[in-house]
Each structure stands twice: as C-alpha cells, then as structure tokens.
Design a protein around this motif. Structure first.
Motif, PDB file in Angstrom:
ATOM      1  N   SER A 192       0.758  -1.155  -0.007  1.00  0.00           N
ATOM      2  CA  SER A 192       0.186  -0.199   0.012  1.00  0.00           C
ATOM      3  C   SER A 192       0.813   1.209  -0.008  1.00  0.00           C
ATOM      4  O   SER A 192       2.182   1.112  -0.124  1.00  0.00           O
ATOM      5  N   ASN A 193       0.175   2.463   0.141  1.00  0.00           N
ATOM      6  CA  ASN A 193       0.949   3.665  -0.260  1.00  0.00           C
ATOM      7  C   ASN A 193       2.042   3.903   1.114  1.00  0.00           C
ATOM      8  O   ASN A 193       1.559   3.486   2.200  1.00  0.00           O
ATOM      9  N   ASN A 194       3.249   4.097   0.893  1.00  0.00           N
ATOM     10  CA  ASN A 194       4.329   4.660   1.703  1.00  0.00           C
ATOM     11  C   ASN A 194       4.398   5.985   2.105  1.00  0.00           C
ATOM     12  O   ASN A 194       4.029   6.725   1.106  1.00  0.00           O
ATOM     13  N   TYR A 195       5.082   6.444   3.332  1.00  0.00           N
ATOM     14  CA  TYR A 195       5.199   7.527   3.531  1.00  0.00           C
ATOM     15  C   TYR A 195       6.401   7.814   4.570  1.00  0.00           C
ATOM     16  O   TYR A 195       6.580   6.417   5.138  1.00  0.00           O
ATOM     17  N   GLY A 196       7.071   8.597   4.854  1.00  0.00           N
ATOM     18  CA  GLY A 196       8.435   8.748   5.675  1.00  0.00           C
ATOM     19  C   GLY A 196       9.437   9.622   5.259  1.00  0.00           C
ATOM     20  O   GLY A 196       8.927  10.478   4.242  1.00  0.00           O
ATOM     21  N   PRO A 197      10.638   9.530   5.945  1.00  0.00           N
ATOM     22  CA  PRO A 197      11.617  10.397   5.333  1.00  0.00           C
ATOM     23  C   PRO A 197      12.061   9.947   3.915  1.00  0.00           C
ATOM     24  O   PRO A 197      11.856   8.957   3.285  1.00  0.00           O
ATOM     25  N   TYR A 198      12.658  11.248   3.177  1.00  0.00           N
ATOM     26  CA  TYR A 198      13.260  11.054   1.963  1.00  0.00           C
ATOM     27  C   TYR A 198      12.180  10.837   0.793  1.00  0.00           C
ATOM     28  O   TYR A 198      12.507  10.305  -0.168  1.00  0.00           O
ATOM     29  N   HIS A 199      11.048  11.161   0.943  1.00  0.00           N
ATOM     30  CA  HIS A 199      10.058  11.056   0.223  1.00  0.00           C
ATOM     31  C   HIS A 199      10.012  12.262  -0.804  1.00  0.00           C
ATOM     32  O   HIS A 199       9.805  13.313  -0.192  1.00  0.00           O
ATOM     33  N   GLN A 226     -11.057  10.191  -0.683  1.00  0.00           N
ATOM     34  CA  GLN A 226     -10.329   8.855  -1.293  1.00  0.00           C
ATOM     35  C   GLN A 226      -9.571   8.495  -0.069  1.00  0.00           C
ATOM     36  O   GLN A 226      -8.996   9.030   0.580  1.00  0.00           O
ATOM     37  N   ILE A 227      -9.579   6.877   0.021  1.00  0.00           N
ATOM     38  CA  ILE A 227      -9.198   6.360   1.244  1.00  0.00           C
ATOM     39  C   ILE A 227      -7.707   5.577   0.639  1.00  0.00           C
ATOM     40  O   ILE A 227      -7.731   5.076  -0.375  1.00  0.00           O
ATOM     41  N   ARG A 228      -6.787   5.760   1.288  1.00  0.00           N
ATOM     42  CA  ARG A 228      -5.478   5.191   1.162  1.00  0.00           C
ATOM     43  C   ARG A 228      -4.986   4.395   2.203  1.00  0.00           C
ATOM     44  O   ARG A 228      -5.380   4.778   3.441  1.00  0.00           O
ATOM     45  N   ASP A 229      -4.138   3.271   2.288  1.00  0.00           N
ATOM     46  CA  ASP A 229      -3.961   2.554   3.483  1.00  0.00           C
ATOM     47  C   ASP A 229      -2.296   2.767   3.649  1.00  0.00           C
ATOM     48  O   ASP A 229      -1.588   2.265   2.867  1.00  0.00           O
ATOM     49  N   GLY A 256       1.052  -4.097   4.128  1.00  0.00           N
ATOM     50  CA  GLY A 256       0.288  -3.093   4.451  1.00  0.00           C
ATOM     51  C   GLY A 256      -0.062  -2.711   5.943  1.00  0.00           C
ATOM     52  O   GLY A 256       0.480  -3.577   6.718  1.00  0.00           O
ATOM     53  N   GLY A 257      -0.472  -1.479   6.389  1.00  0.00           N
ATOM     54  CA  GLY A 257      -0.374  -1.051   7.547  1.00  0.00           C
ATOM     55  C   GLY A 257      -1.542  -1.055   8.414  1.00  0.00           C
ATOM     56  O   GLY A 257      -1.536  -0.579   9.448  1.00  0.00           O
ATOM     57  N   HIS A 258      -2.701  -1.545   7.809  1.00  0.00           N
ATOM     58  CA  HIS A 258      -3.894  -1.236   8.491  1.00  0.00           C
ATOM     59  C   HIS A 258      -4.011  -0.020   8.742  1.00  0.00           C
ATOM     60  O   HIS A 258      -4.738   0.337   9.971  1.00  0.00           O
ATOM     61  N   ASN A 259      -3.888   1.161   7.966  1.00  0.00           N
ATOM     62  CA  ASN A 259      -4.130   2.486   8.280  1.00  0.00           C
ATOM     63  C   ASN A 259      -4.985   3.092   7.294  1.00  0.00           C
ATOM     64  O   ASN A 259      -4.485   3.925   6.619  1.00  0.00           O
ATOM     65  N   TYR A 308      -8.086   1.917  -1.321  1.00  0.00           N
ATOM     66  CA  TYR A 308      -7.282   1.132  -1.357  1.00  0.00           C
ATOM     67  C   TYR A 308      -7.217   0.250   0.069  1.00  0.00           C
ATOM     68  O   TYR A 308      -7.241   0.981   1.069  1.00  0.00           O
ATOM     69  N   ALA A 309      -7.133  -0.848   0.376  1.00  0.00           N
ATOM     70  CA  ALA A 309      -7.152  -1.312   1.764  1.00  0.00           C
ATOM     71  C   ALA A 309      -6.410  -2.994   1.602  1.00  0.00           C
ATOM     72  O   ALA A 309      -7.044  -3.739   0.849  1.00  0.00           O
ATOM     73  N   ILE A 310      -5.461  -2.908   2.370  1.00  0.00           N
ATOM     74  CA  ILE A 310      -4.689  -4.141   2.309  1.00  0.00           C
ATOM     75  C   ILE A 310      -4.851  -5.170   3.070  1.00  0.00           C
ATOM     76  O   ILE A 310      -5.112  -4.784   4.506  1.00  0.00           O
ATOM     77  N   ASP A 311      -5.127  -6.295   2.969  1.00  0.00           N
ATOM     78  CA  ASP A 311      -5.205  -7.584   3.908  1.00  0.00           C
ATOM     79  C   ASP A 311      -3.660  -8.060   4.247  1.00  0.00           C
ATOM     80  O   ASP A 311      -3.521  -8.677   3.174  1.00  0.00           O
TER      81      ASP A 311
END
Ligand code: NAD
Length: 361
Positions: A192-199, A226-229, A256-259, A308-311
C-alpha cells in the motif's frame, strides 16, 4: 551467511530505505543499480554510501548488455527490483516512460536474470538453489474498492485504473510468466501507500508538509474522501528484506499497515502536527492561525481510485512481520524528519540534488 543483494532503484524513496536498513542492520553486501531519474537522489544514501559493503552503479535496467555485465561481475544472491516510474499523475501526463521502464525494463531484467540463473545452475548449483528475484509492486494493480468491499488479498483479480498501475500490473504478469515458463525463482510483494523520510515532495504527505512550511496552499484532490492504506517506509523496507530472505519461493505477499485514512484526514492531521511543532506561518504576509486555513480543494485526478485497503494477514501469519509504527507515530516521525532535514529537501526543491547525478556520469 553474508549475501550479495542487488537492488534496482536504490536511489529512490523505498529502495534507499531498503539499502539503509541492509547496511545498518545486516552484514550483507549491497549493489545499487539506478538510472538516477528525477526521482533518484544519492543524498538519500549519504548515511551509508562510504560503507565498503555498498556500491553504486549508474545504469538503466533497460540496457541488456550493461545489466548482464553487472550480474556477471557481482554475482548477486538476491535481486530486489524496485526501479520504476512511480507517480500516478506523471503517468497520466506522459505514460510512455512508464511503459518503457516498468514493462520493457522489467522484461529486459527478467531476460538478463534468466541467463544469469541458467549459468548459475551449471556453475554453482548451491547458489542457484537459494537465488531469488524479488519484484516489488503495488496494491494499485488490484484497482479500487468501494467503501463496503473487503480488503485486497493476494488472490484479488487485477483491475488497474491508471497508466502507472497498468504498467505495474504488466510487470507482475511478466514476473509470474518467467517463473512458470522458465522456472525463475521469484517473489512478488504488493504494498500500500508508503510515507516517511526522503519522500520526493510531489507526493501528498511531503508536499503538504513543505507547502505548509512555506505558507503555500495545501491542494486536496476532489472532495478529499479517497481512502489510502498508509505504511511507514521503514516498516515496508523491513518487510521486503524479510520476504526476500524468508519468503516461500514463487509466492506473493501483500504488505500493508492497516491504516485506512481519507486523504483529507491525512492533511488535517499534518496541519495539527505542524500547528503544534511550528506554530506560525506567513501566507502572503498574512499570519495564518492554523495550517488548516491553507487547504484548497482542486479538480479531482482523472480516474481517481476511491479506496485501497490491504489484507496483510499472510505476511503476518507466515513470516511474522508486522509494522512497528502506527499511523500516528509514523506521521509524527515524518514531520519531525522534514523539520530536521531541511538541506535534503531544499536541494530537491531547488534542483541542486541532480548535480550529484552529473557527478557520476
Ligand atoms: P521512486 O520513484 O522514489 O524511485 C524509483 C527509483 O527507480 C529512482 O531512484 C529512479 O532513479 C529509479 N529508476 C527509474 N527508472 C529506472 C531505470 N530505467 N533504470 C534504473 N533505475 C531507474 O519510487 P518508490 O516510491 O521508491 O517505489 C519503488 C517501487 O515500489 C516501485 O516499483 C513502486 O511501484 C513500488 N511501490 C511504491 C509505493 C509507494 O507508496 N511509493 C507503494 C507500493 C509499491
């Protein structure tokens, strides 16, 4: 045992997190092959680039001869393939380079690896037995969900919506075909969608942070529903390294992060964190009370996926991976990182990060 990892796209957002994790927390050797497009930034590797276990090769994965020489020289045990064009908006404006790198590039790499794996089988069968080609993909290949539908699992049919996700879906199909037809030992992860340093600050979270710090408008597509995980990038890097080393050969793992968060919720949370950490900003010489006042709704992206939602239960159950960060802790760390690392993002904003690219040509 120490291994040689070859990482493609290691100067990008996720690839650089994988390399930092491997160099900091293992004894493995890492070869980074990257073309250094606009998204490649060697400054993201500054904490490890002097390590003798790390090497950088400036190369395009679409170049069969050059990639064959790299594999012949370094003889990797594991290849982690992250090189890609990755931004949906850019794929809408100009899909050609997405087809070139994501599909033709992956095809070229698979052919190089097929030949390398075949020679390994005759010269070093033990090494061949443990060799893995790990293809890093996205949850966007599954298309989108409405609010009531179940999360994506590894068996959800593909239904990509954008040129980006269609090109990634194409590359996933090629990897599975090379596994089935030629017996290449592969692994695929869809995250799923990533976030964090160096983006790179074209993506929602860094764009919002940097625009807010500059007192500029904070654009939100459509109604922002819109929903992202979301998954913190260092958690993704750890998951990838685990799959590369412990994943069952020829399997696919969702990560995925369940977020699940609406885009507008993400932007509001960022505004609140910034209100706490950096309380004032000038917007055209007017003092803004809260960063929330900078939010503007803009025309929606064409074909914008709703949800998007990841199991991720398979990787949790079979490999014992789960994310260390919650969305709240990860987002706070991310905002703090941008506050503490102004020189990294200023070099991106003023374009000087690309001088590094000229230095290696
Ligand atoms: P990124 O755009 O930050 O980095 C891509 C890297 O690949 C850059 O360093 C670029 O220079 C390099 N590259 C591009 N074309 C190349 C070529 N032809 N030859 C060699 N190198 C080339 O991307 P990212 O966000 O780090 O994503 C990495 C991978 O993970 C991609 O395959 C992407 O589809 C996948 N992914 C990303 C996310 C996300 O949220 N960012 C989520 C799931 C999966």
């Amino acid at each position: 045992m120490e291994k040689t990892f070859l990482v493609t796209g290691g100067a990008g957002f996720i690839g650089s997190a994988v390399i930092r994790e491997l160099i900091h927390n293992s004894t493995h050797r890492v070869i980074n092959v990257d073309k250094l497009t606009y998204a490649g930034n060697l400054q993201s590797l500054i904490t490890i680039d002097k390590d003798e276990r790390y090497s950088f090769i400036h190369q395009d994965i679409c170049d069969y001869q050059a990639m064959s020489s790299v594999l012949a020289q370094y003889k990797p045990d594991i290849i982690m393939h992250l090189a890609a064009e990755s931004h949906v908006d850019r794929s809408i404006d100009g899909p050609g380079v997405f087809i070139q790198t994501n599909i033709i590039g992956t095809y070229t790499l698979l052919e190089v690896v097929r030949s390398y794996y075949s020679s390994l089988n005759s010269t070093d069968p033990e090494k061949a037995k443990n060799f893995r080609f790990h293809h890093i993909s996205t949850d966007e290949v599954y298309g989108d969900l409405n609010n009531n539908e179940d999360m994506f699992t590894e068996s959800t049919p593909y239904s990509p919506s954008s040129p980006y996700s269609a090109s990634k879906a194409g590359s996933d199909h090629l990897v599975r075909a090379w596994q089935r037809t030629y017996g290449l030992p592969t692994l695929i992860t869809n995250c799923s969608n990533n976030y964090g340093p160096y983006h790179f600050p074209e993506k929602l979270i860094p764009l919002t942070i940097l625009n807010a710090l500059a007192g500029k408008p904070l654009p939100v597509y459509g109604n922002g529903r819109q929903i992202r995980d979301w998954l913190y990038v260092e958690d993704h890097a750890k998951a990838l390294i685990k799959v590369a080393q412990e994943g069952a050969v020829n399997e696919t793992y969702n990560v995925g992060g369940h977020n699940e968060k609406q885009n507008i919720e993400v932007v509001l949370t960022l505004c609140d964190l910034l209100d706490e950490l950096v309380p004032t900003v000038e917007n055209n010489a007017v003092l803004v009370k809260s960063y929330r006042d900078l939010i503007v709704y803009v025309d929606d992206r064409p074909g914008h996926d709703l949800r998007y939602a990841i199991d991720a239960s398979k990787i949790e159950r079979e490999l014992g991976w789960s994310p260390d960060e919650t969305f709240e802790t990860g987002l706070r760390k991310t905002v703090q990182w941008y506050l503490d690392n102004k020189s990294w993002w200023q070099a991106v904003l003023d374009g000087s990060y690309q001088c590094e690219r000229l230095g290696v040509l």
